[in-house]
Design an enzyme around this catalytic site. Sequence first.
Site, PDB file in Angstrom:
ATOM      1  CD  GLU A  26      -3.051  -0.980   2.184  1.00 31.60           C
ATOM      2  OE1 GLU A  26      -3.304   0.110   2.701  1.00 31.60           O
ATOM      3  OE2 GLU A  26      -3.584  -2.038   2.545  1.00 31.60           O
ATOM      4  CG  ASP A  36      -2.376  -2.526   5.388  1.00 33.05           C
ATOM      5  OD1 ASP A  36      -1.189  -2.836   5.257  1.00 33.05           O
ATOM      6  OD2 ASP A  36      -2.754  -1.352   5.575  1.00 33.05           O
ATOM      7  CG  ASP A  62      -7.484  -3.980   7.144  1.00 34.35           C
ATOM      8  OD1 ASP A  62      -7.231  -4.039   5.920  1.00 34.35           O
ATOM      9  OD2 ASP A  62      -7.320  -2.952   7.818  1.00 34.35           O
ATOM     10  NE  ARG A  76      -6.514   1.795   9.679  1.00 32.37           N
ATOM     11  CZ  ARG A  76      -5.422   2.353   9.170  1.00 32.37           C
ATOM     12  NH1 ARG A  76      -4.417   1.584   8.779  1.00 32.37           N
ATOM     13  NH2 ARG A  76      -5.323   3.658   9.051  1.00 32.37           N
ATOM     14  CE1 TYR A 126      -2.539  -2.539   8.777  1.00 25.33           C
ATOM     15  CE2 TYR A 126      -4.389  -3.841   9.570  1.00 25.33           C
ATOM     16  CZ  TYR A 126      -3.886  -2.857   8.737  1.00 25.33           C
ATOM     17  OH  TYR A 126      -4.716  -2.189   7.882  1.00 25.33           O
ATOM     18  CG  HIS A 165      -5.895  -9.167  11.980  1.00 21.87           C
ATOM     19  ND1 HIS A 165      -5.797 -10.203  11.100  1.00 21.87           N
ATOM     20  CD2 HIS A 165      -6.696  -8.241  11.397  1.00 21.87           C
ATOM     21  CE1 HIS A 165      -6.501  -9.911  10.012  1.00 21.87           C
ATOM     22  NE2 HIS A 165      -7.065  -8.725  10.178  1.00 21.87           N
ATOM     23  CD  GLU A 201     -11.553  -0.127   3.731  1.00 22.88           C
ATOM     24  OE1 GLU A 201     -11.149   0.487   2.732  1.00 22.88           O
ATOM     25  OE2 GLU A 201     -12.755  -0.389   3.933  1.00 22.88           O
TER      26      GLU A 201
END
Length: 921
Positions: A7, A80, A82, A305, A303, A350, A84
């Site tokens: 990203e 990432d 998740d 989130r 990570y 996670h 998104e």
Amino acid sequence: MKVVVVESPAKAKTINKYLGRDYEVLASFGHIRDLPAKDGSVDPEADFSMIWEIDSRSTKHVAEIARAVKGADTLILATDPDREGEAISWHVLDTLQKKRALKDVKVERVTFNAITKESVQKAMAQPRQIDQALVDAYLARRALDYLVGFTLSPVLWRKLPGSRSAGRVQSVALRLVCDREREIETFVPREYWSLVATLATQDGAQFEARLVGADGKKITRLDIGTGEEAEAFKRDLDIASFNVAKVEAKPAKRHPQPPFTTSTLQQEASRKLGMAPAQTMRIAQRLYEGTEIGGETVGLITYMRTDGVDMDPSAVQGARRVIGREYGEAYVPGVPRKYATKAKNAQEAHEAVRPTDLARLPGQVARYLDAEQTRLYELIWKRTIASQMESAELERTTVDIAAKVGPRVLDLRATGQVVKFDGFLTLYQEGRDDEEDEDAKRLPPMSADDPLSRKRIAANQHFTEPPPRYSEASLVKRMEELGIGRPSTYASVLQVLKDREYVAIEKKRLVAQDKGRIVTAFLEAFFKRYVEYDFTADLEAQLDRISNHEIDWKQVLRDFWQDFSAAVGETKDLRTTQVLDALNDYLGPHIFPPREDGGNPRACPSCADGILSLKIGRYGSFIGCSNYPECRYTRQLSAPADGDGEGGQPGTRILGTDPQSGLEVSVRDGRFGPFVQLGEQQEGGEKPKRSSIPKGTSPGDVDLEMALGLLSLPREVAKHPETGEPIMAGIGRYGPYVQHKRTYANIGRDDEILSIGANRAIDLIVTKETQGPGRRGGGDPGRELGKDPESEKPIVVKSGRYGPYVTDGKTNATLPKGLEAEGIDLEKAIELIRAKQASKGGAKGGKAAGKKTASKAATSKASASKASASKASAAKEKKPAAKKSAAKSKAASKPAASKTTKAKATKTGSNSAEAGSGEGA
């Protein structure tokens, strides 16, 4: 060759080092495409088909990825871990497939929870396919947010001029803040009394005990409701004899909290470090992407989130080793601790937010980080280590005391607490919003039947208090408890509420603004179901079920849209009076509070029989009289401040008297915001002196001293070193400034206007004079953020006349409202500069296109006039041909009308672009 797509460019650079020459790592720079900000991007009539458009700034990145893939054998999507991230991978893959760039190219999806060499290499060895269920959950959420934003926001614009937008999660979060405001306004304080005896043991050690019972009956906190009752108890205690009835000491344990999730990290950073959620996430992103240590770029945290509180077994063992080495084996529990998430509707579980290497102590990495990164890393490290430490061992002591007054016995109680072993408390203690100290004091040694001597008896009056306003931390906590939104979106939701000016931060608390309260009142009156907490939480639960392969995402959209579109349709027939009546009822306690004299709170103070009511004007809402235009009384929406009725007008707070003139000094509400005023307007006389209150200063915080200082503006603060003429300080259209002759320089910080000294004023003026006319930013050299990877130009953030901005030396881009110069990073700066460059290019292109179109239209017009004669003669010879031509003309006119309608929709949609983008809209 294998192409890896991540990203961010910072992440790409680090991962490229880990993987070596056989890999080319490229960045997508976040999402490469989105729903266009116009009507029709999600079409419910076509089974919710969605139109995606590549972002202008992403065109180059997509082209670069497509170029690299054409010469590769494998495409590895490593965005990432998740929803998104899964969606970004899906967008990249779908775009490349449509460009036919993936012929004979193998596609793999990998995820890693930390940017370390071990984590990345392990992920590359375990590829998978894109999880379509996660993508479907993203598509459903994105469609829901778009449909709510682009359907509800125009309703607001029509019925409530001045309102900006409504969003699926944003509106519910705003309702939480507004509901709390209503609780505070409608709260009725209740008087109660407490009786506290200061007693002493035989050794002279003093302690306090509270009255908790009388004559065998319990006395709770609110039971003594009057001063007479309290005084009666005090008289008895003043003559009573005291002795210890019972002493009970119980062991207790306090256990550590689990390591951070996204939500708890935002809450603790707010409480302990004073960081807003958006700021916390921005800094955490930089820690996750990593920094160079010992010649190698490494990610410092996992990570950020996540809803999970679990930790990798190797990390747990690493924490236990650090605890034993740094604090001693007594602080290492016999068995590693395991935690389970308690969050409602927790999604993809996670690992918790933790340091990638727990042996990397905060003091060791501080020299590689800036101050904010160091503070946040230390917070994360301490919480993680503490979560695996031994519990604190306490001893809680309760002493029951009998106070005898003849045959009557009054019961008192004293409590104390002793920490026998501090355990995790030696390192970390969770912050609290209410600032209450949980730890009781230590009590002196006592035994049953010991006599006690009385030192003093105090009867204290109290009043119950309304619930406190939400802080950003407590609102995040409440949203998580209710299952509203997702932790990864809380920061953006709060930022949108502040940017829309629906809420404001005052003394670290969220205060609902009139604009936000109007929106909430309207939604509660006419769209109640869609701002209910349970409804929103249930919708989140359905999105989770989609991601778990349990339900079809389009069926969720169908069920939602059927009822929602019907509710929107019903508002079309609403009359303005219906809307105003509903808002007057809902906002009554706020805009028409009870009067001290018991009169009608809606009676107009300016005329005899007028009734005050909420009015909606072109620029928003205000309070006006029903006898308009005969009576032109108006005021702002907010209720009059305390102190009204003392000779001032509604919305006025008297601060005191100016010692020089003897005139009253007041704070008032004005059309353009709050201001301070000296004296009153006299009929036929000059207007009284006034001064604006600096932006960011609450009217409630203005006292007499500050008001007199503001009224003294403009004031002389220095003499110019060369001319000897005065340098003045004042508040103007663009905020606080200093002035010498015709040279003006912005002060920058609004709160400096009353404290700015001679040296700073001279420095600002001299800098502005030496800079010369026409140059933005003055002599501020700015702070270099890094170099543009494309042009290699240095990117700098500077202070300018209209606020902070970023520049590459050629293009200047002002920072959006709410983004401070200290919080900008290189990636965001490049994004702003690219957007500014794109907007400039679009404007030029539009102009050229306009000329071309005009020329083309003129040519067409000439051709049309030539053809008209031949058409007319043809019509005479053959009438059916004319009929056919008319039919064609009618058909041709339809697309033109549709195009015009769509142009209007696009114009409307552009205003709600932010309303429909993401949960924060």
